[in-house]
Scaffold this active site. Structure first.
Site, PDB file in Angstrom:
ATOM      1  N   TYR A 142      72.155  67.589  45.961  1.00  0.00           N
ATOM      2  CA  TYR A 142      71.529  68.443  47.043  1.00  0.00           C
ATOM      3  C   TYR A 142      70.288  68.845  47.267  1.00  0.00           C
ATOM      4  CZ  TYR A 142      74.866  67.461  50.944  1.00  0.00           C
ATOM      5  OH  TYR A 142      75.803  66.271  51.926  1.00  0.00           O
ATOM      6  N   THR A 156      57.831  51.287  56.072  1.00  0.00           N
ATOM      7  CA  THR A 156      59.109  51.298  55.330  1.00  0.00           C
ATOM      8  C   THR A 156      58.069  51.343  53.740  1.00  0.00           C
ATOM      9  OG1 THR A 156      58.542  49.232  55.459  1.00  0.00           O
ATOM     10  CG2 THR A 156      60.825  50.649  56.605  1.00  0.00           C
ATOM     11  N   LYS A 200      58.371  46.869  51.733  1.00  0.00           N
ATOM     12  CA  LYS A 200      58.680  45.659  52.508  1.00  0.00           C
ATOM     13  C   LYS A 200      56.576  45.208  51.228  1.00  0.00           C
ATOM     14  CE  LYS A 200      60.305  46.016  56.434  1.00  0.00           C
ATOM     15  NZ  LYS A 200      60.563  47.357  57.400  1.00  0.00           N
ATOM     16  N   ARG A 248      64.449  50.746  48.968  1.00  0.00           N
ATOM     17  CA  ARG A 248      64.517  50.693  50.599  1.00  0.00           C
ATOM     18  C   ARG A 248      64.032  52.350  51.018  1.00  0.00           C
ATOM     19  NH1 ARG A 248      66.278  46.853  53.665  1.00  0.00           N
ATOM     20  NH2 ARG A 248      65.359  45.030  51.967  1.00  0.00           N
TER      21      ARG A 248
HETATM   22  N1  DSN Z   1      63.974  44.161  59.681  1.00  0.00           N
HETATM   23  C1  DSN Z   1      63.021  44.206  59.202  1.00  0.00           C
HETATM   24  C2  DSN Z   1      61.840  42.856  59.192  1.00  0.00           C
HETATM   25  O1  DSN Z   1      62.558  41.842  58.507  1.00  0.00           O
HETATM   26  O2  DSN Z   1      61.042  43.105  60.549  1.00  0.00           O
HETATM   27  C3  DSN Z   1      62.182  45.301  60.577  1.00  0.00           C
HETATM   28  O3  DSN Z   1      63.038  46.530  60.481  1.00  0.00           O
END
Ligand code: DSN
Length: 432
Positions: free
Chosen positions: A51, A223, A226, A232
Site C-alpha cells: 500500500y 493510457t 496502446k 494496462r
Molecule cells: N477501448 C479503447 C479502444 O479500443 O480504443 C479506448 O478506450
C-alpha cells in the site's frame, strides 16, 4: 516457473489458451499491443502487496522506501520521454486518468466540448452513458461528411456558441493528426482549458512522428498500453507547469497551487486509493524501453504499415474514412461492400483475424451493428510484420469479406493466418 500450473491448473489452462490465441491470430485491434517479457515480469512481483497511498516522500504508510524509488523512476523516465514538466503515473486506466482531469478542471454541470463518439471520439469525452456525460454538460464537434476530417472553423463556431469550460482533443477512431496550435487559439478565444487524450497515439507522439500536444495543452492524459506498449494503465502529463488558472489555493498558506499539484490531488485522494505499484514498476520498464532508439524504429514501422494497409485496401476498392491515415489505424467503411461491421468482425474472428466493428461518421447502423471496422498496426508490428506481411493481411481480410458465410474459406484463411504467425513467434511462455 510452473508455480501457477501446479497450484491452480484450471486457471493456468485458461491463461495458456489466451497465450495461444495471441500467438496464433492476427491481432488488429488498434488499441492493443504485445508487451515485452520484462514488462510482464515486473507485474508479477511482490510489489502488488504494498500500500503506498500518497506520493514518493509523502506517503500515508510506512515501508515505502523502495516503492518510492520505483515510482520516481517511472516518473523521471516518462518526463524525459515526453519532455514534460510533470507526470502522474498512478492512474489505474485511461478512464481513471480522465476522471482525475475532470475533477481537476471542471465542476459538475460545466460544459465540455469534445469529439463525438460516433465520429471517432471516446466514451469519456462526454458520452451520455459515461460519467463524463452524466456529471458534466457535453457538447460535440464532429468530422466532415466529405473529408472525414475535423473542420477547425466549425469547432471555433461551436466553441463560441456553447462556451465550454474545457475542450478535449483526442480520439479512439480518428486516423488523422491534430493541429494543437489551432485548438489552443480556439480555447484561448473562448477562455477554455485545453485537454488532449493521446491514449491511442502516445508512442507516435513520444517519437516525434505526430504533432506534440504538450506545449499547447493545459493537460494531457494517456493510457500506457496502446502504441506506448506498456502495461494496462493510465498517466497524466503537464507540458508547462505553473500556477493553475483555476485559482485553487493551498489550504494552510493560501498560496496558489500549480496545475500539477491540483492534478496530483485529483488522482489521490480525489479519485483513487492505493496505487498499483507492480503496474507502476512495469510502466517504468516500458518507458525505459521507449527511450531506446529501437522504439523510434518500431513506431516508424507502425506508421509505414498502417499507410501500406490503407493503400492496399484502397486498391481493392474499399472506402476509408478520410481516405487514409496519418497514424496507426484505419477505419474501413463497408457500406459499398454491402457488409456491416458486425458481420465483418464475426467472420474475420472465425478466420483467426481479430478486429473490432466500429461506427463510421454518419453511420446509419446502430453501435451494435455498425458499418465499419477499425484496424490498427501496432500489435502485428511488434511481432515483426512489415509491409510485405501487411499485404498478406489485407489479401486474407478481403478473401474473408468476400465470403463471410463460407465456412470452408474461413477455415482455409485460418490455416494461412496460423502459418504466417508461426514465422513470427510471439510468446514462448505462459508464466513469466
Ligand atoms: N477501448 C479503447 C479502444 O479500443 O480504443 C479506448 O478506450
Amino acid at each position: 516457473m510452473d508455480v501457477l500450473k501446479n497450484q491452480d491448473p484450471e486457471l493456468y489452462a485458461y491463461i495458456q489458451q489466451e497465450t495461444e490465441r495471441e500467438n496464433n491470430n492476427f491481432e488488429l485491434i488498434a488499441s492493443e499491443n504485445f508487451v515485452s517479457r520484462a514488462v510482464i515480469s515486473a507485474m508479477g512481483t511482490v510489489l502488488t502487496n504494498k500500500y503506498a497511498e500518497g506520493y514518493p516522500g509523502k506517503r500515508y504508510y510506512g515501508g515505502c522506501e523502495h516503492v518510492d524509488k520505483i515510482e520516481d523512476l517511472a516518473r523521471e523516465r516518462a518526463k524525459k520521454l515526453f519532455d514534460a514538466d510533470w507526470v502522474n503515473v498512478q492512474p489505474h486506466s485511461g478512464a481513471s486518468a480522465n476522471a482525475a482531469v475532470y475533477l481537476a478542471f471542471m465542476n459538475p454541470g460545466d460544459t465540455l466540448l469534445g469529439l463525438d463518439l460516433s465520429h471517432g471520439g471516446h466514451l469519456t469525452h462526454g458520452s451520455p452513458v459515461n460519467f463524463s456525460g452524466i456529471q458534466y454538460h457535453p457538447e460535440f464537434y464532429g468530422v466532415e461528411k466529405d473529408t472525414g476530417r475535423i473542420d477547425l472553423d466549425k469547432v471555433r463556431d461551436k466553441a463560441k456558441a456553447v462556451k465550454p469550460k474545457m475542450i478535449s482533443i483526442g480520439a479512439s477512431a480518428y486516423p488523422r493528426d491534430f493541429d494543437y496550435q489551432a485548438f489552443r487559439d480556439i480555447a484561448d478565444e473562448v477562455g477554455a482549458f485545453l485537454w488532449m487524450d493521446m491514449a491511442h497515439t502516445a508512442g507516435l507522439i513520444a517519437t516525434d512522428l505526430l504533432n506534440d500536444p504538450l506545449p499547447y495543452c493545459d493537460v494531457v492524459s494517456t493510457t500506457t498500453h496502446k502504441t506506448l506498449r506498456g502495461p494496462r494503465g493510465g498517466m497524466i502529463l503537464v507540458g508547462n507547469d505553473g500556477e493553475n488558472k483555476l485559482g485553487v489555493t493551498a489550504r494552510k498558506s493560501g498560496r496558489v497551487k500549480n496545475t500539477s499539484e491540483v492534478l496530483d490531488s485529483a488522482v489521490f485522494p480525489g479519485s483513487q486509493g492505493g496505487p498499483l505499484m507492480h503496474v507502476i514498476a512495469a510502466k517504468a520498464v516500458a518507458f525505459g524501453e521507449a527511450l531506446q532508439p529501437e522504439f523510434k524504429e518500431y513506431q516508424q514501422q507502425i506508421q509505414k504499415n498502417a499507410k501500406h494497409m490503407a493503400d492496399e485496401f484502397k486498391n481493392l476498392g474499399y472506402n476509408l474514412v478520410s481516405d487514409g491515415t496519418d497514424n496507426h489505424l484505419i477505419l474501413v467503411d463497408l457500406r459499398n461492400k454491402n457488409l456491416t461491421g458486425k458481420i465483418a468482425e464475426e467472420s474475420l474472428d472465425k478466420a483467426g483475424i481479430t478486429v473490432n466493428k466500429n461506427m463510421v461518421p454518419f453511420d446509419t447502423e446502430s453501435p451494435f451493428v455498425t458499418s465499419g471496422i477499425r484496424l490498427g498496426s501496432p500489435a502485428l508490428t511488434t511481432r515483426g510484420f512489415k509491409e510485405q506481411q501487411f499485404s498478406d493481411v489485407v489479401k486474407l481480410i478481403d478473401t474473408v469479406l468476400q465470403n463471410p458465410n463460407n465456412e470452408s474459406t474461413l477455415e482455409t484463411v485460418k490455416q494461412e493466418v496460423q502459418a504466417i504467425c508461426k514465422e513470427f513467434p510471439l510468446y514462448d511462455f505462459v508464466e513469466a
